[in-house]
Design a protein around this motif. Structure first.
Motif, PDB file in Angstrom:
ATOM      1  N   VAL A  36       0.852  -1.200   0.000  1.00  0.00           N
ATOM      2  CA  VAL A  36       0.000   0.000   0.000  1.00  0.00           C
ATOM      3  C   VAL A  36       0.886   1.248   0.000  1.00  0.00           C
ATOM      4  CG1 VAL A  36      -1.683   1.331   1.355  1.00  0.00           C
ATOM      5  CG2 VAL A  36      -1.970  -1.143   1.087  1.00  0.00           C
ATOM      6  N   LEU A  37       1.904   1.233   0.831  1.00  0.00           N
ATOM      7  CA  LEU A  37       2.854   2.346   0.883  1.00  0.00           C
ATOM      8  C   LEU A  37       3.610   2.470  -0.435  1.00  0.00           C
ATOM      9  CD1 LEU A  37       4.223   4.496   2.703  1.00  0.00           C
ATOM     10  CD2 LEU A  37       5.858   2.709   3.358  1.00  0.00           C
ATOM     11  N   HIS A  38       4.090   1.353  -0.948  1.00  0.00           N
ATOM     12  CA  HIS A  38       4.838   1.301  -2.210  1.00  0.00           C
ATOM     13  C   HIS A  38       4.075   1.960  -3.346  1.00  0.00           C
ATOM     14  CE1 HIS A  38       5.443  -0.789  -6.089  1.00  0.00           C
ATOM     15  NE2 HIS A  38       6.731  -0.758  -5.774  1.00  0.00           N
ATOM     16  N   ASP A  39       2.786   1.635  -3.443  1.00  0.00           N
ATOM     17  CA  ASP A  39       2.000   2.120  -4.570  1.00  0.00           C
ATOM     18  C   ASP A  39       1.708   3.616  -4.497  1.00  0.00           C
ATOM     19  OD1 ASP A  39       2.148  -0.487  -5.359  1.00  0.00           O
ATOM     20  OD2 ASP A  39      -0.007  -0.871  -5.312  1.00  0.00           O
ATOM     21  N   ILE A  62       4.575  -5.790  -7.936  1.00  0.00           N
ATOM     22  CA  ILE A  62       4.201  -5.683  -6.522  1.00  0.00           C
ATOM     23  C   ILE A  62       2.683  -5.697  -6.385  1.00  0.00           C
ATOM     24  CG2 ILE A  62       4.284  -4.229  -4.438  1.00  0.00           C
ATOM     25  CD1 ILE A  62       7.015  -5.445  -5.221  1.00  0.00           C
ATOM     26  N   ALA A  63       2.018  -4.815  -7.128  1.00  0.00           N
ATOM     27  CA  ALA A  63       0.553  -4.743  -7.061  1.00  0.00           C
ATOM     28  C   ALA A  63      -0.072  -6.067  -7.489  1.00  0.00           C
ATOM     29  CB  ALA A  63       0.034  -3.594  -7.919  1.00  0.00           C
ATOM     30  N   ALA A  64       0.442  -6.667  -8.548  1.00  0.00           N
ATOM     31  CA  ALA A  64      -0.124  -7.935  -9.019  1.00  0.00           C
ATOM     32  C   ALA A  64       0.052  -9.025  -7.965  1.00  0.00           C
ATOM     33  CB  ALA A  64       0.543  -8.344 -10.333  1.00  0.00           C
ATOM     34  N   HIS A  65       1.230  -9.109  -7.387  1.00  0.00           N
ATOM     35  CA  HIS A  65       1.542 -10.159  -6.406  1.00  0.00           C
ATOM     36  C   HIS A  65       0.691 -10.017  -5.139  1.00  0.00           C
ATOM     37  CE1 HIS A  65       3.962 -13.080  -4.207  1.00  0.00           C
ATOM     38  NE2 HIS A  65       4.144 -12.191  -3.248  1.00  0.00           N
ATOM     39  N   TYR A  66       0.719  -8.829  -4.533  1.00  0.00           N
ATOM     40  CA  TYR A  66       0.025  -8.663  -3.256  1.00  0.00           C
ATOM     41  C   TYR A  66      -1.492  -8.590  -3.408  1.00  0.00           C
ATOM     42  CZ  TYR A  66       4.304  -8.663  -0.656  1.00  0.00           C
ATOM     43  OH  TYR A  66       5.476  -9.071  -0.090  1.00  0.00           O
ATOM     44  N   PRO A  98      -7.019  11.083  -5.496  1.00  0.00           N
ATOM     45  CA  PRO A  98      -8.160  10.168  -5.649  1.00  0.00           C
ATOM     46  C   PRO A  98      -7.775   8.870  -6.363  1.00  0.00           C
ATOM     47  CG  PRO A  98      -8.828  12.407  -6.161  1.00  0.00           C
ATOM     48  CD  PRO A  98      -7.330  12.432  -5.990  1.00  0.00           C
ATOM     49  N   ALA A  99      -6.877   8.951  -7.342  1.00  0.00           N
ATOM     50  CA  ALA A  99      -6.460   7.746  -8.074  1.00  0.00           C
ATOM     51  C   ALA A  99      -5.756   6.755  -7.148  1.00  0.00           C
ATOM     52  CB  ALA A  99      -5.547   8.127  -9.240  1.00  0.00           C
ATOM     53  N   TYR A 100      -4.974   7.263  -6.208  1.00  0.00           N
ATOM     54  CA  TYR A 100      -4.296   6.392  -5.248  1.00  0.00           C
ATOM     55  C   TYR A 100      -5.314   5.715  -4.335  1.00  0.00           C
ATOM     56  CZ  TYR A 100      -1.647   4.889  -1.170  1.00  0.00           C
ATOM     57  OH  TYR A 100      -1.134   4.146  -0.142  1.00  0.00           O
ATOM     58  N   LYS A 101      -6.261   6.494  -3.828  1.00  0.00           N
ATOM     59  CA  LYS A 101      -7.282   5.933  -2.939  1.00  0.00           C
ATOM     60  C   LYS A 101      -8.066   4.824  -3.649  1.00  0.00           C
ATOM     61  CE  LYS A 101      -8.955  10.049  -1.596  1.00  0.00           C
ATOM     62  NZ  LYS A 101      -9.710  11.052  -0.822  1.00  0.00           N
ATOM     63  N   THR A 102      -8.432   5.065  -4.894  1.00  0.00           N
ATOM     64  CA  THR A 102      -9.163   4.067  -5.677  1.00  0.00           C
ATOM     65  C   THR A 102      -8.296   2.837  -5.912  1.00  0.00           C
ATOM     66  OG1 THR A 102     -10.470   5.778  -6.761  1.00  0.00           O
ATOM     67  CG2 THR A 102     -10.329   3.644  -7.879  1.00  0.00           C
ATOM     68  N   HIS A 103      -7.039   3.051  -6.261  1.00  0.00           N
ATOM     69  CA  HIS A 103      -6.114   1.950  -6.542  1.00  0.00           C
ATOM     70  C   HIS A 103      -5.948   1.027  -5.335  1.00  0.00           C
ATOM     71  CE1 HIS A 103      -2.524  -0.132  -8.051  1.00  0.00           C
ATOM     72  NE2 HIS A 103      -1.991   0.105  -6.851  1.00  0.00           N
ATOM     73  N   VAL A 104      -5.640   1.585  -4.163  1.00  0.00           N
ATOM     74  CA  VAL A 104      -5.398   0.727  -2.993  1.00  0.00           C
ATOM     75  C   VAL A 104      -6.680   0.052  -2.515  1.00  0.00           C
ATOM     76  CG1 VAL A 104      -3.279   1.908  -2.271  1.00  0.00           C
ATOM     77  CG2 VAL A 104      -5.479   2.613  -1.285  1.00  0.00           C
ATOM     78  N   GLN A 105      -7.819   0.680  -2.750  1.00  0.00           N
ATOM     79  CA  GLN A 105      -9.089   0.052  -2.377  1.00  0.00           C
ATOM     80  C   GLN A 105      -9.338  -1.146  -3.298  1.00  0.00           C
ATOM     81  OE1 GLN A 105     -12.416  -1.018  -2.457  1.00  0.00           O
ATOM     82  NE2 GLN A 105     -11.970  -1.055  -0.273  1.00  0.00           N
ATOM     83  N   GLN A 106      -9.136  -0.946  -4.610  1.00  0.00           N
ATOM     84  CA  GLN A 106      -9.390  -2.022  -5.569  1.00  0.00           C
ATOM     85  C   GLN A 106      -8.378  -3.158  -5.449  1.00  0.00           C
ATOM     86  OE1 GLN A 106      -9.493   0.069  -9.315  1.00  0.00           O
ATOM     87  NE2 GLN A 106     -11.672   0.535  -9.110  1.00  0.00           N
ATOM     88  N   TYR A 108      -6.092  -3.853  -2.805  1.00  0.00           N
ATOM     89  CA  TYR A 108      -5.819  -4.423  -1.487  1.00  0.00           C
ATOM     90  C   TYR A 108      -6.990  -4.328  -0.516  1.00  0.00           C
ATOM     91  CZ  TYR A 108      -1.267  -3.339  -3.515  1.00  0.00           C
ATOM     92  OH  TYR A 108      -0.204  -3.220  -4.368  1.00  0.00           O
ATOM     93  N   GLY A 109      -8.095  -3.735  -0.953  1.00  0.00           N
ATOM     94  CA  GLY A 109      -9.220  -3.527  -0.047  1.00  0.00           C
ATOM     95  C   GLY A 109      -8.898  -2.535   1.052  1.00  0.00           C
ATOM     96  N   ALA A 110      -7.904  -1.684   0.814  1.00  0.00           N
ATOM     97  CA  ALA A 110      -7.458  -0.704   1.816  1.00  0.00           C
ATOM     98  C   ALA A 110      -8.247   0.587   1.660  1.00  0.00           C
ATOM     99  CB  ALA A 110      -5.967  -0.414   1.647  1.00  0.00           C
ATOM    100  N   ASP A 111      -8.757   1.063   2.769  1.00  0.00           N
ATOM    101  CA  ASP A 111      -9.475   2.327   2.758  1.00  0.00           C
ATOM    102  C   ASP A 111      -8.577   3.440   3.276  1.00  0.00           C
ATOM    103  OD1 ASP A 111     -11.963   1.359   1.788  1.00  0.00           O
ATOM    104  OD2 ASP A 111     -12.411   0.561   3.775  1.00  0.00           O
ATOM    105  N   VAL A 112      -8.940   4.650   2.930  1.00  0.00           N
ATOM    106  CA  VAL A 112      -8.267   5.842   3.437  1.00  0.00           C
ATOM    107  C   VAL A 112      -9.289   6.577   4.296  1.00  0.00           C
ATOM    108  CG1 VAL A 112      -7.207   8.045   2.825  1.00  0.00           C
ATOM    109  CG2 VAL A 112      -6.753   6.013   1.417  1.00  0.00           C
TER     110      VAL A 112
END
Length: 168
Positions: A36-39, A62-66, A98-106, A108-112
């Motif tokens: 999440v930090l990496h991205d 990284i994104a694909a793997h995790y 906003p693009a980062y928030k959307t990316h990590v949610q999609q 890793y299921g991570a919310d901000v």
């Protein structure tokens, strides 16, 4: 790629507890939080995180793997419950793209979530409530208000809940 990240996990295990002490470490937990930090990083910082997480791979790997590992854990069965959660608590005076928030949610299921770090007690309570909920009340009071100060801009929090019967 999973074997590459084991180097990081083994290094952490060696440094985290004396050999005479029982200790549990989740390489996935650490890796998913760092992903999440990496991205959200760029340049040299992202390159260093890429090499730390999956040496010799690309940032896209990284994104694909995790994200694949995260999705796989959600489908665990046979009487085993695994819940993993990442959340970025960001100061109410900061804005993430906003693009980062959307990316990590999609991925890793991570919310901000915005939080007023200037109100240390309330901020700690908000973060602890998240951790308690995600761990089914097994982990309480993880964040102390004293660990928050005027320089706190964000906290990346990862929680893992595991329930299963061991064979032996």
């Amino acid at each position: 790629a999973a074997l590459l990240s084991s180097t990081l996990a083994l290094s952490l295990l060696r440094e985290s507890a004396p050999p005479t002490q029982s200790f549990v470490l989740s390489p996935f937990s650490l890796g998913s939080a760092l992903a999440v930090l990496h991205d959200g990083a760029g340049g040299a910082t992202q390159s260093e995180l890429t090499q730390l997480l999956l040496k010799g791979c690309t940032a896209d790997d990284i994104a694909a793997h995790y994200s694949t590992l995260t999705a796989g854990l959600k489908s665990v069965s046979n009487g085993v419950t695994v819940n993993t959660a990442n959340r970025v608590f960001v100061g109410d005076n900061f804005n993430l793209l906003p693009a980062y928030k959307t990316h990590v949610q999609q991925k890793y299921g991570a919310d901000v979530e915005k939080v007023a770090f200037s109100k240390k007690e309330e901020a700690a309570k908000t973060i602890n409530t998240f951790i308690e909920k995600e761990t089914k009340d097994k982990i309480k009071n993880m964040i102390n208000a004293d660990s928050i100060d005027e320089n706190t801009a964000a906290m990346l929090v990862n929680a893992v809940y595991f329930l299963g019967n061991w064979k032996n």
